[in-house]
Design a protein around this motif. Structure first.
Motif, PDB file in Angstrom:
ATOM      1  N   SER A 157      27.730   7.670 -26.665  1.00  0.00           N
ATOM      2  CA  SER A 157      28.742   6.618 -26.607  1.00  0.00           C
ATOM      3  C   SER A 157      28.101   5.287 -26.965  1.00  0.00           C
ATOM      4  N   LEU A 158      28.952   4.314 -27.314  1.00  0.00           N
ATOM      5  CA  LEU A 158      28.465   2.972 -27.607  1.00  0.00           C
ATOM      6  C   LEU A 158      29.565   1.976 -27.272  1.00  0.00           C
ATOM      7  N   GLU A 159      29.159   0.729 -27.029  1.00  0.00           N
ATOM      8  CA  GLU A 159      30.157  -0.292 -26.742  1.00  0.00           C
ATOM      9  C   GLU A 159      29.588  -1.670 -27.019  1.00  0.00           C
ATOM     10  N   PRO A 160      30.434  -2.571 -27.549  1.00  0.00           N
ATOM     11  CA  PRO A 160      30.025  -3.968 -27.687  1.00  0.00           C
ATOM     12  C   PRO A 160      29.867  -4.583 -26.299  1.00  0.00           C
ATOM     13  N   ALA A 161      28.938  -5.525 -26.180  1.00  0.00           N
ATOM     14  CA  ALA A 161      28.709  -6.164 -24.880  1.00  0.00           C
ATOM     15  C   ALA A 161      28.380  -7.633 -25.106  1.00  0.00           C
ATOM     16  N   PRO A 162      28.905  -8.528 -24.231  1.00  0.00           N
ATOM     17  CA  PRO A 162      28.634  -9.966 -24.352  1.00  0.00           C
ATOM     18  C   PRO A 162      27.138 -10.226 -24.238  1.00  0.00           C
ATOM     19  N   PRO A 163      26.654 -11.290 -24.881  1.00  0.00           N
ATOM     20  CA  PRO A 163      27.406 -12.214 -25.754  1.00  0.00           C
ATOM     21  C   PRO A 163      27.459 -11.772 -27.214  1.00  0.00           C
ATOM     22  N   GLY A 164      26.867 -10.599 -27.535  1.00  0.00           N
ATOM     23  CA  GLY A 164      26.899 -10.118 -28.904  1.00  0.00           C
ATOM     24  C   GLY A 164      25.942  -8.959 -29.120  1.00  0.00           C
ATOM     25  N   PHE A 165      25.979  -7.997 -28.215  1.00  0.00           N
ATOM     26  CA  PHE A 165      25.129  -6.820 -28.301  1.00  0.00           C
ATOM     27  C   PHE A 165      25.988  -5.598 -28.602  1.00  0.00           C
ATOM     28  N   ILE A 166      25.337  -4.534 -29.038  1.00  0.00           N
ATOM     29  CA  ILE A 166      25.952  -3.215 -29.061  1.00  0.00           C
ATOM     30  C   ILE A 166      25.024  -2.299 -28.277  1.00  0.00           C
ATOM     31  N   ASN A 167      25.550  -1.685 -27.225  1.00  0.00           N
ATOM     32  CA  ASN A 167      24.765  -0.802 -26.372  1.00  0.00           C
ATOM     33  C   ASN A 167      25.048   0.658 -26.735  1.00  0.00           C
ATOM     34  N   PHE A 168      24.001   1.473 -26.700  1.00  0.00           N
ATOM     35  CA  PHE A 168      24.116   2.886 -27.058  1.00  0.00           C
ATOM     36  C   PHE A 168      23.624   3.756 -25.912  1.00  0.00           C
ATOM     37  N   LYS A 169      24.332   4.837 -25.680  1.00  0.00           N
ATOM     38  CA  LYS A 169      23.905   5.816 -24.686  1.00  0.00           C
ATOM     39  C   LYS A 169      23.705   7.149 -25.381  1.00  0.00           C
ATOM     40  N   LEU A 170      22.545   7.768 -25.159  1.00  0.00           N
ATOM     41  CA  LEU A 170      22.265   9.062 -25.762  1.00  0.00           C
ATOM     42  C   LEU A 170      23.155  10.124 -25.132  1.00  0.00           C
ATOM     43  N   SER A 171      23.518  11.121 -25.907  1.00  0.00           N
ATOM     44  CA  SER A 171      24.405  12.174 -25.395  1.00  0.00           C
ATOM     45  C   SER A 171      23.630  13.108 -24.476  1.00  0.00           C
ATOM     46  N   ASP A 172      24.291  13.589 -23.427  1.00  0.00           N
ATOM     47  CA  ASP A 172      23.663  14.528 -22.503  1.00  0.00           C
ATOM     48  C   ASP A 172      23.245  15.791 -23.234  1.00  0.00           C
ATOM     49  N   GLU A 173      24.086  16.258 -24.152  1.00  0.00           N
ATOM     50  CA  GLU A 173      23.783  17.495 -24.868  1.00  0.00           C
ATOM     51  C   GLU A 173      22.508  17.345 -25.691  1.00  0.00           C
ATOM     52  N   TRP A 174      22.347  16.192 -26.349  1.00  0.00           N
ATOM     53  CA  TRP A 174      21.143  15.981 -27.139  1.00  0.00           C
ATOM     54  C   TRP A 174      19.914  15.885 -26.242  1.00  0.00           C
ATOM     55  N   LEU A 175      20.051  15.179 -25.126  1.00  0.00           N
ATOM     56  CA  LEU A 175      18.936  15.072 -24.186  1.00  0.00           C
ATOM     57  C   LEU A 175      18.496  16.443 -23.697  1.00  0.00           C
ATOM     58  N   GLN A 176      19.452  17.278 -23.352  1.00  0.00           N
ATOM     59  CA  GLN A 176      19.122  18.619 -22.864  1.00  0.00           C
ATOM     60  C   GLN A 176      18.306  19.391 -23.903  1.00  0.00           C
ATOM     61  N   GLN A 177      18.696  19.286 -25.170  1.00  0.00           N
ATOM     62  CA  GLN A 177      17.993  20.029 -26.218  1.00  0.00           C
ATOM     63  C   GLN A 177      16.562  19.532 -26.429  1.00  0.00           C
ATOM     64  N   GLN A 178      16.274  18.296 -26.017  1.00  0.00           N
ATOM     65  CA  GLN A 178      14.922  17.781 -26.193  1.00  0.00           C
ATOM     66  C   GLN A 178      13.915  18.474 -25.286  1.00  0.00           C
ATOM     67  N   VAL A 179      14.393  19.125 -24.221  1.00  0.00           N
ATOM     68  CA  VAL A 179      13.488  19.928 -23.396  1.00  0.00           C
ATOM     69  C   VAL A 179      12.866  21.030 -24.251  1.00  0.00           C
ATOM     70  N   GLU A 180      13.696  21.669 -25.073  1.00  0.00           N
ATOM     71  CA  GLU A 180      13.193  22.700 -25.983  1.00  0.00           C
ATOM     72  C   GLU A 180      12.228  22.085 -26.998  1.00  0.00           C
ATOM     73  N   ALA A 181      12.563  20.900 -27.484  1.00  0.00           N
ATOM     74  CA  ALA A 181      11.722  20.247 -28.490  1.00  0.00           C
ATOM     75  C   ALA A 181      10.353  19.898 -27.919  1.00  0.00           C
ATOM     76  N   VAL A 182      10.309  19.447 -26.673  1.00  0.00           N
ATOM     77  CA  VAL A 182       9.031  19.112 -26.037  1.00  0.00           C
ATOM     78  C   VAL A 182       8.177  20.368 -25.893  1.00  0.00           C
ATOM     79  N   LEU A 183       8.797  21.456 -25.424  1.00  0.00           N
ATOM     80  CA  LEU A 183       8.057  22.706 -25.261  1.00  0.00           C
ATOM     81  C   LEU A 183       7.529  23.207 -26.600  1.00  0.00           C
ATOM     82  N   ALA A 184       8.326  23.072 -27.647  1.00  0.00           N
ATOM     83  CA  ALA A 184       7.900  23.519 -28.975  1.00  0.00           C
ATOM     84  C   ALA A 184       6.745  22.670 -29.495  1.00  0.00           C
ATOM     85  N   ALA A 185       6.757  21.357 -29.198  1.00  0.00           N
ATOM     86  CA  ALA A 185       5.697  20.459 -29.671  1.00  0.00           C
ATOM     87  C   ALA A 185       4.388  20.711 -28.951  1.00  0.00           C
TER      88      ALA A 185
END
Length: 566
Positions: free
Chosen positions: A83-111
């Motif tokens: 998700s993302l949203e504009p925020a005062p006074p002129g930012f855009i904030n981003f939140k990583l998706s839970d699904e993508w975060l979960q898959q990074q566990v596999e990526a860490v183990l593979a690395a």
């Protein structure tokens, strides 16, 4: 998408949205500024943020919040962005998706052990030269700080894709070495019953007598029968090698190793070459008009290159100065061995030498920014409220070996890394040996040991978690741990680019805290059969966390104990 590129991926998404807004005619800018992606100080604002709308406002002649909205409307959440949203006074904030975060566990183990590796260095040849104390005595606490900083920095730059050479410059020429040789020669004579006076600038401390005793044991009294210059030369050669061995062994005790030990003497040897590095460097400076004869001495015209004064390179006696050796050494580094970048770590007493060294490499045809000098500031040892100042063995300073014997290698490395090189620090000996959460070394290593015990218990029970379903990792503490784990990738690049290894121990504390919170709030191995699938998923997370713990501790040069001994 590799873990390493998340921040860059967000920047690319923002750039594409801005370009689309330009094409749509809703934003009109001729040249957009570089897109900066940062982590918000408040985690509630998301994982990443950009202040691009604020920085665009003047050029676009528009309200920052309006720009934020226009850009945000052209960004579609994808695999990384939840998700993302504009925020005062002129930012855009981003939140990583839970699904993508979960898959990074596999990526860490593979690395595995390569987790967090980057290619920002692109294989550029970098030398990190550190410690480099004269072999006139043991390494002391002040030198140890620079040793740990250099070691961790080299480790991290290598992980970031640089071809790193770790080098110790043996200052084995000059007046200090002559004083050292004569000091050992004096103790050698005294031990054999001959009266001898210690030179005025001689080295005190029991270690000088110990070296003399070792020489007597190996060589006997025969050196007394030789002409004095030959005897001093022979004793000096033996003493120097013994001292270098002591230094090498002491540094090994804190896990500091070098790819190369470079002798200052080599700079003045011709061997089969037509000229030595010293001769070549001086000739190059002379041909460039950077040297001048004054009062019988040879001066380097430093002022013309930005220094506040000119400097002598050859005394009126014809003897080269230490500065001349440094010039030849850096000529060897850049022109002789072809390093793209050189990083020197010097002690606080060398701060004033930096401008003249920069001027010298410039005169040698090297871009000054390719030489970076980091100054390692002073260290004060404390035991409670008491300042620890001296050592009987050396006469006036506490040695590396004495410090390691008291607090251990891991505490040495963690505490010396925990402060920026440019700041003075107090090393609390009592805290470093305390077995409690107050001691950051204990706190971090206990987290890893707790991690290892969970995996050991799973192995004892024959639990195979390789098929664990990471999509079951939905608890806030699970996701917080994953987020913290992934930050190591960014940190490796940050440390390598900014030359700031002090961020590593602070990250280790954050990782340990995230793991402790996960452990306290998420039961990993459950006895309830209904929780079997969740158990497998959480064990997979614990396995990934172990990868990150080991990687972090290895970069810092620390051990990763699987149990804490009391």
């Amino acid at each position: 998408m590799t873990i390493m590129l998340v921040k860059d991926a967000v920047a690319a998404i923002v750039a594409a949205a801005l370009e689309q807004a330009n094409r749509d005619g809703v934003i009109n800018v001729d040249a957009a500024p570089d897109i900066e992606i940062e982590r918000p100080n408040n985690p509630e604002h998301g994982d990443f943020a950009t202040n691009l709308p604020l920085r665009l406002a003047r050029a676009a002649r528009a309200n920052p919040m309006q720009l934020a909205q226009l850009i945000a409307e052209r960004i579609q959440p994808g695999s990384e962005i939840g998700s993302l949203e504009p925020a005062p006074p002129g930012f855009i904030n981003f939140k990583l998706s839970d699904e993508w975060l979960q898959q990074q566990v596999e990526a860490v183990l593979a690395a595995g052990d390569g987790f967090g590796a980057a290619d920002v260095g692109n294989g550029r040849k970098v030398m990190v030269e550190f410690v480099s104390v004269n072999p006139t005595g043991p390494v002391h606490v002040g030198h140890t700080r620079g040793a740990v900083l250099g070691s961790a920095l080299a480790n991290t730059m290598q992980a970031a894709g640089y071809e790193v050479t770790r080098e110790y410059y043996i200052n084995d020429a000059g007046s200090q070495m002559e004083a050292f040789y004569r000091s050992v020669w004096t103790r050698y004579q005294q031990a054999l019953g001959r009266e001898a006076q210690m030179p005025e600038n001689g080295y005190q401390g029991d270690y000088i007598a110990e070296i003399a005793a070792e020489i007597i044991e190996a060589e006997g009294p025969g050196l007394l029968e030789m002409p004095e210059p030959a005897s001093i030369r022979r004793i000096g050669d033996i003493a120097r090698e013994k001292m270098v061995t002591v230094i090498r062994d002491d540094l090994d005790a804190i896990g500091v190793n070098f790819d190369n030990w470079f002798s200052e003497r080599w700079l003045f040897q011709n061997d089969d070459a037509p000229a030595s590095d010293y001769d070549r460097a001086i000739s190059m400076l002379r041909d460039g008009g950077h040297l001048a004869e004054r009062s019988g001495a040879l001066w380097f015209n430093s002022i013309a290159l930005g220094d506040d004064r000119d400097n002598v390179v050859v005394r009126s006696s014809g003897e080269p100065t230490y500065f001349a050796s440094d010039i030849a050494y850096h000529y060897n580094k850049f022109s002789g061995r072809g390093f793209d970048r050189v990083i020197d770590i010097w002690g606080a007493d060398h701060q004033g030498h930096v401008p003249r060294m920069k001027a010298a490499v410039s005169a040698l045809g090297v871009e000054p920014e390719n030489l970076t000098v980091l100054i390692s500031q002073m260290v004060t040892l404390k035991r409670g409220d008491e300042t620890v100042r001296a050592s009987k063995r050396t006469g006036d300073f506490v040695t590396l070996r004495e410090l390691v014997d008291e607090v251990g290698m891991d505490a040495c490395r963690y505490f010396f890394l925990a402060r920026a090189a440019s700041t003075q620090m107090e090393f609390d000996l009592e805290l470093a040996t305390r077995e409690s959460s107050e001691n950051p070394v204990y706190y971090v290593q206990y987290a890893h040991a707790r991690n290892a015990s969970i995996l050991s218990l799973a192995a004892e029970r024959g639990i195979d978690f390789s098929a664990g379903d990471v999509s079951l990792l939905t608890h806030p503490n699970e996701l917080a741990l994953i987020r913290t784990m992934l930050r190591l990738s960014e940190l490796i690049v940050q440390v390598a680019e900014n030359l700031e290894p002090h961020h590593l121990p602070h990250y280790a504390m954050e990782l340990a805290t995230a793991f402790h919170h996960f452990y306290e709030n998420c039961r990993v191995i459950s006895a309830n059969p209904e929780d079997n699938e969740l158990t497998l998923a959480r064990l997979k997370l614990v396995g990934a966390a172990q990868v990150v713990f080991r990687r972090t501790l290895t970069l810092m040069g620390m051990s990763a104990p699987e149990r804490m001994e009391r």
